[in-house]
Design a protein around this motif. Structure first.
Motif, PDB file in Angstrom:
ATOM      1  N   UNK A 174       0.831  -1.211   0.000  1.00  0.00           N
ATOM      2  CA  UNK A 174       0.000   0.000   0.000  1.00  0.00           C
ATOM      3  C   UNK A 174       0.860   1.253   0.000  1.00  0.00           C
ATOM      4  N   UNK A 175       0.338   2.298  -0.599  1.00  0.00           N
ATOM      5  CA  UNK A 175       0.914   3.645  -0.570  1.00  0.00           C
ATOM      6  C   UNK A 175       2.266   3.761  -1.281  1.00  0.00           C
ATOM      7  N   UNK A 176       2.608   2.802  -2.120  1.00  0.00           N
ATOM      8  CA  UNK A 176       3.855   2.898  -2.895  1.00  0.00           C
ATOM      9  C   UNK A 176       3.504   3.313  -4.312  1.00  0.00           C
ATOM     10  N   UNK A 177       4.322   4.191  -4.853  1.00  0.00           N
ATOM     11  CA  UNK A 177       4.084   4.688  -6.209  1.00  0.00           C
ATOM     12  C   UNK A 177       4.612   3.740  -7.271  1.00  0.00           C
ATOM     13  N   UNK A 178       5.577   2.907  -6.894  1.00  0.00           N
ATOM     14  CA  UNK A 178       6.171   2.000  -7.874  1.00  0.00           C
ATOM     15  C   UNK A 178       6.828   0.835  -7.146  1.00  0.00           C
ATOM     16  N   UNK A 179       7.165  -0.173  -7.929  1.00  0.00           N
ATOM     17  CA  UNK A 179       7.906  -1.326  -7.442  1.00  0.00           C
ATOM     18  C   UNK A 179       9.021  -1.546  -8.459  1.00  0.00           C
ATOM     19  N   UNK A 180      10.285  -1.386  -8.038  1.00  0.00           N
ATOM     20  CA  UNK A 180      11.378  -1.544  -9.003  1.00  0.00           C
ATOM     21  C   UNK A 180      11.347  -2.920  -9.675  1.00  0.00           C
ATOM     22  N   UNK A 181      11.858  -2.971 -10.900  1.00  0.00           N
ATOM     23  CA  UNK A 181      11.927  -4.229 -11.641  1.00  0.00           C
ATOM     24  C   UNK A 181      12.719  -5.241 -10.819  1.00  0.00           C
ATOM     25  N   UNK A 182      12.262  -6.474 -10.854  1.00  0.00           N
ATOM     26  CA  UNK A 182      12.888  -7.588 -10.130  1.00  0.00           C
ATOM     27  C   UNK A 182      12.909  -7.388  -8.624  1.00  0.00           C
ATOM     28  N   UNK A 183      11.887  -6.689  -8.135  1.00  0.00           N
ATOM     29  CA  UNK A 183      11.640  -6.630  -6.700  1.00  0.00           C
ATOM     30  C   UNK A 183      10.223  -7.096  -6.454  1.00  0.00           C
ATOM     31  N   UNK A 184       9.950  -7.460  -5.216  1.00  0.00           N
ATOM     32  CA  UNK A 184       8.622  -7.914  -4.861  1.00  0.00           C
ATOM     33  C   UNK A 184       8.455  -7.927  -3.360  1.00  0.00           C
ATOM     34  N   UNK A 185       7.357  -8.533  -2.922  1.00  0.00           N
ATOM     35  CA  UNK A 185       7.098  -8.710  -1.500  1.00  0.00           C
ATOM     36  C   UNK A 185       6.680 -10.153  -1.269  1.00  0.00           C
ATOM     37  N   UNK A 186       7.346 -10.797  -0.308  1.00  0.00           N
ATOM     38  CA  UNK A 186       7.062 -12.180   0.050  1.00  0.00           C
ATOM     39  C   UNK A 186       6.344 -12.204   1.390  1.00  0.00           C
ATOM     40  N   UNK A 187       5.094 -12.656   1.376  1.00  0.00           N
ATOM     41  CA  UNK A 187       4.293 -12.792   2.584  1.00  0.00           C
ATOM     42  C   UNK A 187       4.521 -14.200   3.142  1.00  0.00           C
TER      43      UNK A 187
ATOM     44  N   UNK B  74       4.172 -11.079  -4.286  1.00  0.00           N
ATOM     45  CA  UNK B  74       3.610 -10.023  -5.116  1.00  0.00           C
ATOM     46  C   UNK B  74       4.738  -9.412  -5.935  1.00  0.00           C
ATOM     47  N   UNK B  75       4.498  -9.288  -7.241  1.00  0.00           N
ATOM     48  CA  UNK B  75       5.488  -8.744  -8.174  1.00  0.00           C
ATOM     49  C   UNK B  75       4.785  -7.789  -9.133  1.00  0.00           C
ATOM     50  N   UNK B  76       5.553  -7.049  -9.900  1.00  0.00           N
ATOM     51  CA  UNK B  76       4.958  -6.144 -10.885  1.00  0.00           C
ATOM     52  C   UNK B  76       4.085  -6.915 -11.872  1.00  0.00           C
ATOM     53  N   UNK B  77       2.983  -6.285 -12.275  1.00  0.00           N
ATOM     54  CA  UNK B  77       2.115  -6.864 -13.303  1.00  0.00           C
ATOM     55  C   UNK B  77       2.931  -7.120 -14.557  1.00  0.00           C
ATOM     56  N   UNK B  78       2.693  -8.241 -15.198  1.00  0.00           N
ATOM     57  CA  UNK B  78       3.411  -8.611 -16.411  1.00  0.00           C
ATOM     58  C   UNK B  78       4.566  -9.564 -16.150  1.00  0.00           C
ATOM     59  N   UNK B  79       4.998  -9.687 -14.888  1.00  0.00           N
ATOM     60  CA  UNK B  79       6.105 -10.567 -14.532  1.00  0.00           C
ATOM     61  C   UNK B  79       5.799 -12.015 -14.896  1.00  0.00           C
ATOM     62  N   UNK B  80       4.599 -12.476 -14.587  1.00  0.00           N
ATOM     63  CA  UNK B  80       4.219 -13.871 -14.841  1.00  0.00           C
ATOM     64  C   UNK B  80       4.271 -14.167 -16.338  1.00  0.00           C
ATOM     65  N   UNK B  81       3.659 -13.294 -17.136  1.00  0.00           N
ATOM     66  CA  UNK B  81       3.630 -13.501 -18.580  1.00  0.00           C
ATOM     67  C   UNK B  81       5.035 -13.399 -19.180  1.00  0.00           C
ATOM     68  N   UNK B  82       5.763 -12.362 -18.807  1.00  0.00           N
ATOM     69  CA  UNK B  82       7.100 -12.122 -19.349  1.00  0.00           C
ATOM     70  C   UNK B  82       8.057 -13.284 -19.063  1.00  0.00           C
ATOM     71  N   UNK B  83       7.906 -13.907 -17.900  1.00  0.00           N
ATOM     72  CA  UNK B  83       8.824 -14.969 -17.494  1.00  0.00           C
ATOM     73  C   UNK B  83       8.223 -16.377 -17.601  1.00  0.00           C
ATOM     74  N   UNK B  84       7.033 -16.449 -18.237  1.00  0.00           N
ATOM     75  CA  UNK B  84       6.365 -17.735 -18.483  1.00  0.00           C
ATOM     76  C   UNK B  84       6.222 -18.557 -17.205  1.00  0.00           C
ATOM     77  N   UNK B  85       5.775 -17.888 -16.140  1.00  0.00           N
ATOM     78  CA  UNK B  85       5.572 -18.537 -14.848  1.00  0.00           C
ATOM     79  C   UNK B  85       4.234 -19.268 -14.886  1.00  0.00           C
TER      80      UNK B  85
END
Length: 152
Positions: A59-72, A130-141
């Motif tokens: 929440x409240x973040x303007x961006x998520x750098x490429x190849x970063x994410x959050x692991x719950x 949680x990762x940037x949108x498009x990560x799954x498609x781009x990396x064929x996850x």
């Protein structure tokens, strides 16, 4: 009855103050990170291993750098719901079981206003990435892929 109300307030107010202090301390504590490998990509993922950190998430973040994410990280298997309130970036959500296998994926979850859908997995999971949108498609996850990470 009046005495009971006084006792209730005498207990509830200090407890509420302690909860607020605990939330402040947890949210102000330095972030912890771990490397997470999904497919052929290694991400630097911030760890959300407490309830306050999980509620806040991205929440409240303007961006998520490429190849970063959050692991719950959850203490047991379950069906953790993810919602996009107060988010400003779309994300892909990967639910991962206790054997580090992807059990469900939600692509392009969009930010929302006050009333938001909750995304839940089809199968029980222990972790959510949680990762940037498009990560799954781009990396064929895909569901069934292994995810590697170490927790200390």
């Amino acid at each position: 009855e009046e005495r009971l109300d006084i006792v209730d307030n005498a207990v509830l107010i200090p407890v509420a103050v302690l909860v607020i202090i605990a939330l402040y301390v947890v949210l102000k504590s330095p972030a912890k990170f771990t490397d997470v490998t999904v497919g052929n990509v290694t991400l630097n993922a911030e760890i959300a291993d407490t309830w306050p950190k999980q509620v806040k998430g991205l929440m409240f973040r303007d961006s998520l750098p490429k190849n970063q994410g959050m692991l719950f990280i959850f203490s047991s298997d379950g069906y953790p719901g993810i919602w996009m309130a107060n988010m400003s970036i779309p994300i892909d959500i990967l639910w991962i079981d206790s054997k580090h296998k992807i059990v469900d994926v939600m692509e392009n979850a969009e930010p929302c206003g006050i009333i938001c859908p909750t995304y839940t997995p089809e199968s029980a999971s222990r972790y959510v990435l949680e990762v940037n949108a498009g990560f799954v498609k781009e990396n064929k996850i895909r569901v069934g892929n292994k995810v590697q990470f170490k927790l200390s």
